[in-house]
Design a protein around this motif. Structure first.
Motif: not given
Lengths: 248, 248, 248, 248, 248, 248, 248, 248
Positions: G124-135
């Motif tokens: 789960i991410t808080a924002g769109t910009s956190d997506i690379p770490v999430a991936e």
């Protein structure tokens, strides 16, 4: 300007060998030559047995060339640290005998053989990325007259990679332990061997590594006694201090 | 558990001197005794030539007494650091031969003479307030078998107070330099002598001293090569490391 | 808007020399001109004897040109600090009399001679890499009407390089001491001379230098009294403050 | 040990006034006396015109008494800073002429009159809580021979409380500005007056004041040129530096 | 999903207007649309009177275009902050009515007029370099329906440049004060006016400015009550909060 | 000293109502009375509608008593913050009408009724331990003329404890959100309501709470727009700023 | 080298299956192969069920290729993290079966199928910009044998975007919560679900985000029990730890 | 308030089982009881299987007693953490069945048996001084229904003290590793075992330990994957998270 030098000078005055003005000159001009932007310590090798060492970062290529040129005339061994490859390329046109240690970023001009100490220095890294700092330490130690044993990528995440190298490490007189991230390797080696250990934190890592601060703090607070620490990424300082100890 | 020990053990099994269960026991129980709250390394002195050392801060008096009692039975030399005076008073009722070094906050029970190394260690402080840390370093070094020369209150604000002590310092093999505030003494001595220098930042000072951080940073970034650093106020660590170097 | 000015204004009103609206205008518009993006203090030189000084970093070339243009019309001396070379190149097309001090990164347009103070300011650096900050201090002081003695690369790692320059330093009225890394030079000079000392930490160094923080902390906690400190790399601030003291 | 002293000594040797051993003694023992735990600079007053100053924090009462006793015999003026009231009570039994400045925490024994400089020093605080630091600065300056004008509780939250004191401040030669919390007072005064300003951050405040760090950073980055900074709560350092400037 | 909405929904179920599955759907899908990489709050404007605001930094141009496209179909006003000029250039090909505020780095698409509040917001900067942050605050406030008065380069180093603007500032309902370096402007204005003040520290400055930390700490510890603070360089946050207050 | 006052004064001079010396006196003595250690702003209430407020921490009981005594004579409402209970006990002997708010650590002497604003201020805490800071905010707001709704222990770890209080919060005009540890409550409330929010980090927590720094940073970087922040534990500042907004 | 292995080895010696030299070899060479710059743990997969994982940042492409080549021969699954796209392009010429996960910056070579665990991991991410770490977290978990449910842009500023995803999250066995700025999402989810939560602070944000420190501190001090934290941006570490838990 | 609860509630309304007002009440009052200073989550045990846990630090004894009293009536298991011994003494007069775990500082009232999970949790400390934090973790885990194996004083300075405990550790399902100073133990264990590891930094140490920051940073940057971290000294958090994992 130690007490012996001073006493000799005073005796020379008393005996008339030197007059007062001359003595003042000797005292003033004693140990360095002023290039305007740099003051070169021309007597350091005599006093310390070590060549003069130039920290190249923050100096222009012209400044480094002028310093090397002056030292070269004196017949000293020369070592330049933190030298980028372009600086070496420019310098080597004037000093064709100069050698460049690429990973260590060290330029060296050797005029006189330095006889190595009888025992070796162990240079150990936690990871592959710590190798440039390790090479700075190893090449420094070698140029100052030491044999070096390199053991790279022996971090604590796979402690068996370290354990079987212990016999080799234990034959050395001093160990330099180089690690980034959490710097645990210094504590682990400190608990396994009996020699003086110089720990070098590296700026390897990300996030809470904070450019080497985490490793630095870990090494300073190491639970293993006998560990002393130098600045982050300071391979040169570790190699220099280890050489001093190894040459005792 | 080094390779030689292991090879011997394996040979003993092969030759039938030891059976497998017994060998497993030897390996498991080898180097310590478990008191529940502490695991005492009973073979350290054999391996290292140094007595076992107990860090008393954060331990209760009962815990320290139990550890001392166990070690006492083994006939080891005992050293307890960071021991408050009340702890010593309680401990000394059970170990009347215990000695307390008040400024150094060290308790010592000496069972066997330790022959000092041939050369001395210099312990130098910048100020009067640094003396407790210096005494921790000096007493540690003395108990580990070293002669110590103490030079206190020789800070750079009056550099002449340092210069005339240089001949004495230069006769030593290692120097421990102890300073709070801006810690400049380590750099200055590092530029004047040729021996390995261990710098100890102290928490002396106020405001931007930040409990020793300023001195720590100054010593880590010292422009004088050959300086290595230990933790803030870590007189013990400096004395221990200096002893290792002095006994090479 | 000091008390004397105000009293004069009030007297002018009372005597009828000025009416109230006019006085209000005078008070409001008194000391600056509004260019929209900048408010220029047109009377500063009258009050302080110093030319107006423009901090160029963070301003566009257009903004700097507009400010220079306005000041130029008033016939003021102009000094622009932290100006990159490209900005000078663009500016000098409009102000051909502008001079660029490259190492100091200062642009200067001198309209009126400034008579130097009777005594000089000493600008001393620990290393060669500190020279750009030193030049900012030195050129600032010179443009504000001071003679400057430059002593570069006199760090404490080779303290003899400093000692023989002491007579020269002692002839000055104020000293600016500039050092990165551990910043010990300020303490050492502070212990050797009697004049006001302004210490400038520089961002020179790596690792635990933390961009000048180590030198800054060391200078703030200097054991030598009489040392005051300015911001990291703030050669201008040191030159300005030294000039104020030297012109007392 | 400046060049003039040295030249005289060398001439004395040459002329036979002194022999070499005697000269060596003079050089070695020249400027201090070693009490074991402290080295007292007995000639400082001759060289600097200032009394010897003892930093009492971190020293035991016995140590301070011994230092005072030694200095007292020499007939020097004595100043002890950061002295708690109990230390004064113990000390004053041995030195009945000792005076205690309670808010400033300074003990003073005046043997010789110090003639004050012709112009005064302004000591200005932002708040009532900054007064102890201000008194340390003010009393230091007074004992070193300066008249002091005290302006307390003139912080920028009510800037009119400052503005009407400007004429008084402008008559002084140096200003010491003392503030905790956000330390804005230094910038504001720096923009209103033309004299050298020494800023003292105090540890007054809570939360993000961080024991004076916020004020320290604000003063270091002050947009007003001419401001230099000393350590947090360092009233003594500010008073000492201001006195040096005022006595130029 | 406030209590009123919920009560209405429950009543609709009870009255049979909605069945349970439908109600569940309404509740689940209520306030946003999921684009996969972003969840758009489609009802925010209804609830808050403000357009949806997109923080563009850290998003790809494709992501921003998709979000804008979705919102555009709904007929909402759109505001994109921290948008580099290249992003605008790419975006504007798809949304030709988009406007770019270059200094503020804001893209705006206005579909419906926003009627400004009756009183204005003052946006004040200490220096010229603070203008980009100020423009972000000012343009944000304007797009959210406020008149803005801009007063730039009014720092405390020349406090007279601020004083004559006070009448204009006092006519506003809220003030945004923007400053880097030591951030003193917030305290000074806070002591002169009576309205709510939102302080914005900027990363302008060098050395001990630490990228805005010094200004941030100064503003948080401001001695002037009534000052609240937003993140470093957060012009948008200040403009948004000021707008909320101004529209009360 | 605003422009209107000044214009009136100038007119009085012109018309002869006041002579110049008298006018100078008026200007100088205008807004405060100097008690030596404190300068009391006697006209603040007139200008701001708020009583004078005394920050008691760092002041002696004698100083506080003198300030209260002076203000009492003027008939002002008095508020003293950060007052320990012992200070109140001593003070109340001289001012029997003084009231002490124990949890808020506020002393109050109310001379004139303050009519509360029409809408209330919500004061919300994350935990029970935050209540003292919340009471400082709430009592400050009440004394300045506001009704306050207290909602304590509504932290995000059990978010349902917050959700059902939303209708009550939404009826207020401003919200003060108080939280230690990770300070998430400010972001959560900021995403649920539309009013101006003032966040107060508290020093509640341990370890990586770092005395409130974690909560402070979290609140400054809150993803919810419209949140502004005051200093750690600064309940007074939040209550004061909220009152200013609520009284717009 | 666990006890079972050792016991087996000892039994083999006793029974004569192995002689002592051979046993020593086995022990020494047991778990890795030395490539000079790297020591590869060839038995890790056997012991842990996980493929060997190569951290590519800080390694040269040649080093990564050599490591991959060695592992490839052994038939292991290979995973390379933090690999820039250019490194993949160079690597894929030698290993055409290599797959690149661009947002996750992961190179993978799968030789053997890994059967996924029965329950999924929520990322789960808080924002769109956190997506690379999430991936990075999601792909790591998938390659280690887990199904992953991705929920992106569900930050607390619009908490309704999170609430309706709770049923999906609650079906998972472990949750990874990824957020920059103030990191409040970890606390909010921690208060709503009952599973183990691994929080990943990201360096997303500006100003007082300090490259992820604010989010890190917030997550460490989370008021919701059951939350543990990994390094800033350490998606890999979170995915790895979550996989360990999910495979229990 | 999850989707299932809500759907049931909506169905009850539709079917007429509940009317709207009643449903609103249910929703509002659902999960807690408001004591004014605290909101108690009365349904947590039902939902989570865990007893309600009270963080006692920062609460008065009266507050804790009231909370315990309320929970006691409900028949819940109660756990109070960070409770000083005096608080227990006062509390136990009202709840004679309360038990105090002195080293762990935990008060417990057990009403219902909690059946332990089938596998144990290992709690390992580096030193003797870490035991209080370890006990907090161990007692927490035990009260939440887990068997715990305690291994204390197994730090890396004598790594053999750890190695022989590995078989015991490997039988557990989760490990909690607790260390101060340089925190290396987490990395070493992380490299030796395959289970999820929760690392707890402690504030044990001095100087550059900085109250646990060094250990925290070391654990966050651990080179061993699979390690997650909780707050400094947060034994409770580690025990709680380990219990969640162990009960999967």
């Amino acid at each position: 300007m130690n007490a012996t030098d001073l006493e000799q000078l005073l005796n020379d005055i008393k005996s008339g060998k030197k007059d007062v003005q001359e003595a003042m000159e000797t005292l003033r001009d004693f140990p360095y030559t002023d290039l305007g932007f740099a003051r070169i310590d021309t007597h350091r090798e005599l006093r310390t047995g070590y060549p003069e060492i130039v920290y190249c970062a923050g100096k222009t290529t012209e400044q480094v060339r002028a310093i090397f040129g002056f030292m070269n005339e004196k017949g000293n061994n020369i070592m330049g640290t933190r030298a980028p490859e372009e600086m070496f390329n420019a310098i080597s046109q004037y000093f064709p005998e100069a050698v460049y240690y690429k990973e260590a970023r060290i330029i060296s001009i050797n005029k006189k053989e330095v006889k190595p100490a009888s025992q070796a220095i162990a240079v150990i890294t936690a990871g592959t990325s710590d190798i440039p700092v390790a090479e700075e330490a190893a090449v420094t130690a070698e140029l100052l007259g030491n044999n070096v044993i390199r053991i790279y990528d022996a971090g604590v995440a796979g402690i068996h990679r370290l354990v079987d190298k212990l016999p080799e490490i234990k034959k050395c007189r001093v160990a330099i332990v180089i690690a980034g991230m959490e710097g645990a390797l210094a504590s682990v080696i400190g608990g396994l061997v009996n020699m003086p250990i110089i720990a070098v934190p590296t700026s390897i890592g990300y996030g809470a590594s904070f450019g080497g601060i985490s490793a630095l703090l870990a090494m300073l607070t190491s639970c293993a006694a006998g560990v002393t620490v130098v600045n982050i990424d300071n391979g040169f300082g570790a190699g220099f201090a280890a050489s001093r100890i190894n040459n005792l």
